[in-house]
Design a protein around this motif. Structure first.
Motif, PDB file in Angstrom:
ATOM      1  N   ARG A 172       6.535 -51.857  40.485  1.00 60.59           N
ATOM      2  CA  ARG A 172       5.163 -51.442  40.179  1.00 60.59           C
ATOM      3  C   ARG A 172       4.250 -52.661  40.090  1.00 60.59           C
ATOM      4  O   ARG A 172       3.067 -52.586  40.359  1.00 60.59           O
ATOM      5  CB  ARG A 172       5.117 -50.668  38.862  1.00 60.59           C
ATOM      6  CG  ARG A 172       5.618 -49.240  38.971  1.00 60.59           C
ATOM      7  CD  ARG A 172       5.394 -48.467  37.700  1.00 60.59           C
ATOM      8  NE  ARG A 172       3.970 -48.384  37.356  1.00 60.59           N
ATOM      9  CZ  ARG A 172       3.521 -47.894  36.198  1.00 60.59           C
ATOM     10  NH1 ARG A 172       4.383 -47.468  35.288  1.00 60.59           N
ATOM     11  NH2 ARG A 172       2.222 -47.853  35.947  1.00 60.59           N
ATOM     12  N   SER A 173       4.836 -53.810  39.668  1.00 60.46           N
ATOM     13  CA  SER A 173       4.008 -55.005  39.529  1.00 60.46           C
ATOM     14  C   SER A 173       3.889 -55.775  40.836  1.00 60.46           C
ATOM     15  O   SER A 173       2.980 -56.567  41.013  1.00 60.46           O
ATOM     16  CB  SER A 173       4.579 -55.913  38.433  1.00 60.46           C
ATOM     17  OG  SER A 173       5.922 -56.228  38.700  1.00 60.46           O
ATOM     18  N   SER A 216       1.540 -61.374  35.375  1.00 54.97           N
ATOM     19  CA  SER A 216       0.929 -60.072  35.644  1.00 54.97           C
ATOM     20  C   SER A 216      -0.334 -60.226  36.466  1.00 54.97           C
ATOM     21  O   SER A 216      -1.106 -61.173  36.296  1.00 54.97           O
ATOM     22  CB  SER A 216       0.605 -59.354  34.331  1.00 54.97           C
ATOM     23  OG  SER A 216       0.067 -58.078  34.583  1.00 54.97           O
ATOM     24  N   CYS A 249       2.999 -53.112  28.590  1.00 53.35           N
ATOM     25  CA  CYS A 249       4.195 -53.925  28.347  1.00 53.35           C
ATOM     26  C   CYS A 249       4.122 -54.602  26.983  1.00 53.35           C
ATOM     27  O   CYS A 249       5.070 -54.550  26.195  1.00 53.35           O
ATOM     28  CB  CYS A 249       4.357 -54.950  29.462  1.00 53.35           C
ATOM     29  SG  CYS A 249       5.685 -56.138  29.221  1.00 53.35           S
ATOM     30  N   LEU A 287      -1.127 -52.533  33.200  1.00 55.13           N
ATOM     31  CA  LEU A 287       0.335 -52.584  33.105  1.00 55.13           C
ATOM     32  C   LEU A 287       0.765 -53.615  32.069  1.00 55.13           C
ATOM     33  O   LEU A 287       1.693 -53.389  31.283  1.00 55.13           O
ATOM     34  CB  LEU A 287       0.918 -52.915  34.479  1.00 55.13           C
ATOM     35  CG  LEU A 287       2.378 -52.544  34.742  1.00 55.13           C
ATOM     36  CD1 LEU A 287       2.602 -51.055  34.565  1.00 55.13           C
ATOM     37  CD2 LEU A 287       2.780 -52.976  36.136  1.00 55.13           C
ATOM     38  N   HIS A 347      12.795 -50.199  33.472  1.00 53.46           N
ATOM     39  CA  HIS A 347      12.128 -50.979  34.503  1.00 53.46           C
ATOM     40  C   HIS A 347      11.548 -50.027  35.547  1.00 53.46           C
ATOM     41  O   HIS A 347      12.285 -49.370  36.278  1.00 53.46           O
ATOM     42  CB  HIS A 347      13.125 -51.945  35.165  1.00 53.46           C
ATOM     43  CG  HIS A 347      12.489 -52.874  36.153  1.00 53.46           C
ATOM     44  ND1 HIS A 347      13.217 -53.589  37.085  1.00 53.46           N
ATOM     45  CD2 HIS A 347      11.192 -53.211  36.372  1.00 53.46           C
ATOM     46  CE1 HIS A 347      12.398 -54.319  37.811  1.00 53.46           C
ATOM     47  NE2 HIS A 347      11.160 -54.109  37.404  1.00 53.46           N
ATOM     48  N   ASP A 348      10.208 -49.967  35.604  1.00 49.27           N
ATOM     49  CA  ASP A 348       9.546 -49.231  36.683  1.00 49.27           C
ATOM     50  C   ASP A 348       9.476 -50.152  37.884  1.00 49.27           C
ATOM     51  O   ASP A 348       8.444 -50.770  38.168  1.00 49.27           O
ATOM     52  CB  ASP A 348       8.138 -48.809  36.262  1.00 49.27           C
ATOM     53  CG  ASP A 348       8.166 -47.679  35.252  1.00 49.27           C
ATOM     54  OD1 ASP A 348       9.203 -47.011  35.150  1.00 49.27           O
ATOM     55  OD2 ASP A 348       7.149 -47.464  34.571  1.00 49.27           O
ATOM     56  N   ASN A 385       9.280 -59.004  33.525  1.00 47.66           N
ATOM     57  CA  ASN A 385       8.277 -58.355  34.368  1.00 47.66           C
ATOM     58  C   ASN A 385       7.328 -57.525  33.512  1.00 47.66           C
ATOM     59  O   ASN A 385       7.713 -57.023  32.441  1.00 47.66           O
ATOM     60  CB  ASN A 385       8.951 -57.444  35.398  1.00 47.66           C
ATOM     61  CG  ASN A 385       9.442 -58.197  36.616  1.00 47.66           C
ATOM     62  OD1 ASN A 385       9.540 -59.422  36.608  1.00 47.66           O
ATOM     63  ND2 ASN A 385       9.771 -57.467  37.667  1.00 47.66           N
ATOM     64  N   ASP A 386       6.113 -57.316  34.009  1.00 52.82           N
ATOM     65  CA  ASP A 386       5.163 -56.523  33.233  1.00 52.82           C
ATOM     66  C   ASP A 386       5.383 -55.021  33.374  1.00 52.82           C
ATOM     67  O   ASP A 386       4.718 -54.224  32.703  1.00 52.82           O
ATOM     68  CB  ASP A 386       3.715 -56.880  33.609  1.00 52.82           C
ATOM     69  CG  ASP A 386       3.388 -56.598  35.071  1.00 52.82           C
ATOM     70  OD1 ASP A 386       4.281 -56.122  35.801  1.00 52.82           O
ATOM     71  OD2 ASP A 386       2.241 -56.866  35.479  1.00 52.82           O
ATOM     72  N   ASP A 387       6.336 -54.611  34.235  1.00 55.02           N
ATOM     73  CA  ASP A 387       6.671 -53.193  34.347  1.00 55.02           C
ATOM     74  C   ASP A 387       7.983 -52.874  33.624  1.00 55.02           C
ATOM     75  O   ASP A 387       8.677 -51.909  33.947  1.00 55.02           O
ATOM     76  CB  ASP A 387       6.738 -52.761  35.816  1.00 55.02           C
ATOM     77  CG  ASP A 387       7.708 -53.612  36.637  1.00 55.02           C
ATOM     78  OD1 ASP A 387       8.322 -54.540  36.078  1.00 55.02           O
ATOM     79  OD2 ASP A 387       7.830 -53.353  37.858  1.00 55.02           O
TER      80      ASP A 387
END
Length: 579
Positions: free
Chosen positions: A533-534, A334, A343, A339, A529-530, A402-404
């Motif tokens: 975004r990360s 990250s 998460c 964010l 999952h956005d 992932n952090d998103d």
């Protein structure tokens, strides 16, 4: 042109491509472009919610497709026995079914019609047609087994009384058997209306053992060798309604079973109120029989699992149980503390699996989040950052996240760990959705769009590709949520830093498959999952070139878990008019 001139020209083209990438990056990072992308994503989300589906001219496609015959001549022509159980048949549909056999371009067939009860029998004016009657109804399995006693073919198949075969169906089956004998074969099929007009295809992947434990995806045309049929004991009446599913599970579970897919539409499944094709919800007893067949298969194979209903009719979720006690390390890279905090809160509240730890790679910041913290300075390098995190992690199972991303169901990690604990499985990935419910990732297909892409991205489903919400074998999964055993990850050398941002996940999956392990899309592991975004979702020229040069044969050969009848240029499934 001399070799030096060719080299200079190629170097110039590479420089120009890199310059184009940099210019495109500046555009995509602009506020205006981000706003347009956001608006497009929202519009697509609302279109999905409103039930939008893409139109396609299947009738014209199948007319072109059906004219194609196998190219090479057959030096061996096995006899194929067609079993047709008949009960309460509509005469014009029964006549059409029998006519589709008579009109086969392949002559080595035998049709065994088993009349279960009273009613007019089809005309048996061909020595290859045999009509048998049973005096008392014993169900479809009993009728099929009775028909099989009169069959003398090396291979057996079933044709329902209201369906038809494509004209070259048996010729395609014989051609598939010509070079590679099989115990069980299945083809693509399609749905027609009550008048026999084509509606839509059912394209299928190559042999996918995990998909078969999610649904009877073999469907029609299903062909079984007589040897395998007899060894399995034929059809079983206690599974009537899903007797073909029960047989397929028993045949394929035998050691060394040879399974083949014929990627041609060879069977036309008539859709009408009395058919499960027209109204699958009207046959709950058949769905229940399929679930019991799968439960029986799990018991025979000693798989510790619960069987639950899937997200579609006649679909199931074989919910494997983890061994227990395996430490899972959830690794999150990250560069955005806010964010990351979202998460980790979601992981804490929606993850039942234990024992676990979180390993956070902190890119350019420092805080107290995560059980293990790994500082990172310099450019974002997903491959190198995750490799560094693994060196600090303690788990036997590594889960890259992932952090998103945030879980939808609390047993997501149980499902992934249970998959990678299987000795034949190397990697398991999750079913990822956009916040609006559309699919973001349901497995990566190699050889489409930009060398590798996510089919059905941005849709809830596709009428041309039915398997997205089901657990199944795939060529690759996204690194946004990817689980692997630590020992295998280290054996493979981890993520290749030649791919600092993109394709490192695809490359790892392909190396895993090359080493002899399966890659699984575990649909029970559902997360939001956005996307991007990360980090940016762009790919670079150097990464694209390296992926293609390394995996050229795989990319050009076509993904076995995706249909060759779907276009290679798009993520949204579209008919391939060149197939």
């Amino acid at each position: 042109m001399t070799p030096d001139q060719i080299k200079a020209r190629l170097e110039w083209l590479a420089r120009e491509q890199r310059n184009q990438d940099r210019r495109l990056a500046r555009v995509e990072d602009s506020i205006l472009f981000r706003a347009a992308r956001w608006a497009g994503t929202r519009a697509r989300s609302w279109a999905v919610r409103l039930g939008y589906t893409e139109r396609f001219d299947y009738a014209a496609w199948i007319e072109q497709h059906e004219r194609v015959r196998p190219g090479a001549g057959l030096t061996r022509e096995p006899l194929i026995s067609i079993l047709m159980p008949v009960r309460g048949a509509r005469s014009e549909w029964l006549d059409a079914a029998v006519a589709s056999v008579r009109n086969q371009s392949y002559g080595q067939w035998q049709l065994i019609v088993c009349m279960d009860g009273d009613g007019p029998a089809p005309l048996a004016d061909d020595a290859r047609i045999c009509v048998k009657r049973v005096n008392q109804s014993g169900g479809v399995s009993a009728a099929l087994n009775h028909a099989a006693t009169a069959a003398t073919g090396e291979y057996l198949t079933v044709l329902d009384q209201d369906d038809t075969l494509a004209q070259h169906a048996l010729e395609w089956i014989a051609a598939a058997l010509h070079d590679a004998p099989a115990d069980i074969l299945y083809s693509d099929e399609d749905l027609t209306d009550a008048a026999g007009r084509p509606l839509r295809p059912i394209f299928k992947p190559a042999w996918s053992p995990d998909l078969l434990t999610s649904a009877m995806y073999f469907g029609h045309l299903l062909v079984v060798s007589r040897t395998a049929f007899d060894f399995a004991g034929g059809f079983r009446s206690e599974y009537d309604g899903s007797q073909d599913y029960d047989l397929a599970l028993r045949v394929t579970e035998q050691p060394g079973a040879r399974v083949a897919h014929v990627p041609r539409v060879l069977y036309h499944w008539r859709q009408h109120p009395g058919s499960s094709a027209g109204n699958p919800e009207s046959k709950p007893e058949a769905h229940e029989a399929g679930r019991r067949a799968l439960e029986d298969a799990a018991r025979r194979s000693r798989i510790p699992a619960a069987i639950r209903d899937g997200r579609k009719p006649f679909a199931y979720s074989l919910q494997r149980k983890p061994h227990g006690g395996t430490l899972a390390s959830i690794i999150v890279c990250s560069c955005r503390p806010r964010l990351l905090a979202q998460c980790l809160r979601a992981l804490e509240s929606r993850t039942t699996y234990s024992p676990r730890e979180t390993v956070v790679v902190q890119h350019g910041f420092s805080n107290g989040l995560g059980d293990v913290r790994v500082p990172w300075a310099g450019p974002f390098d997903f491959a190198a950052m995750n490799n560094a995190a693994v060196r600090e992690a303690n788990g036997e199972v590594l889960v890259f996240l992932n952090d998103d991303v945030r879980p939808l169901d609390s047993d997501w990690l149980d499902a992934l760990v249970a998959q990678v604990e299987r000795p034949e499985v190397g990697i398991a990935g999750a079913l990822l959705e956009y916040p609006g419910g559309a699919i973001q990732h349901a497995g990566v297909v190699v050889g489409i769009a930009d060398a590798a892409a996510h089919p059905v991205r941005g849709l809830r489903d596709s009428p041309l590709w039915n398997w997205t919400p089901l657990t199944r074998n795939v060529s690759a999964v996204t690194g946004a949520c990817l689980a692997i055993r630590r020992d295998l990850f280290e054996q493979l050398g981890g993520f290749d830093t030649v791919f600092p941002v993109n394709y490192n996940d695809v490359d790892l999956c392909l190396r895993t498959r090359r080493a002899g392990y399966q890659v699984i899309l575990e649909a029970r592991a559902r997360l939001i999952h956005d996307e991007a975004r990360s980090r940016s979702g762009r790919t670079t020229y150097d990464e694209r070139r390296e992926l293609f040069e390394r995996w050229r044969e795989v990319i050009e050969g076509g993904d076995p878990y995706y249909s060759p009848h779907l276009a290679r240029s798009w993520e949204t499934p579209r008919l391939n008019w060149e197939s």
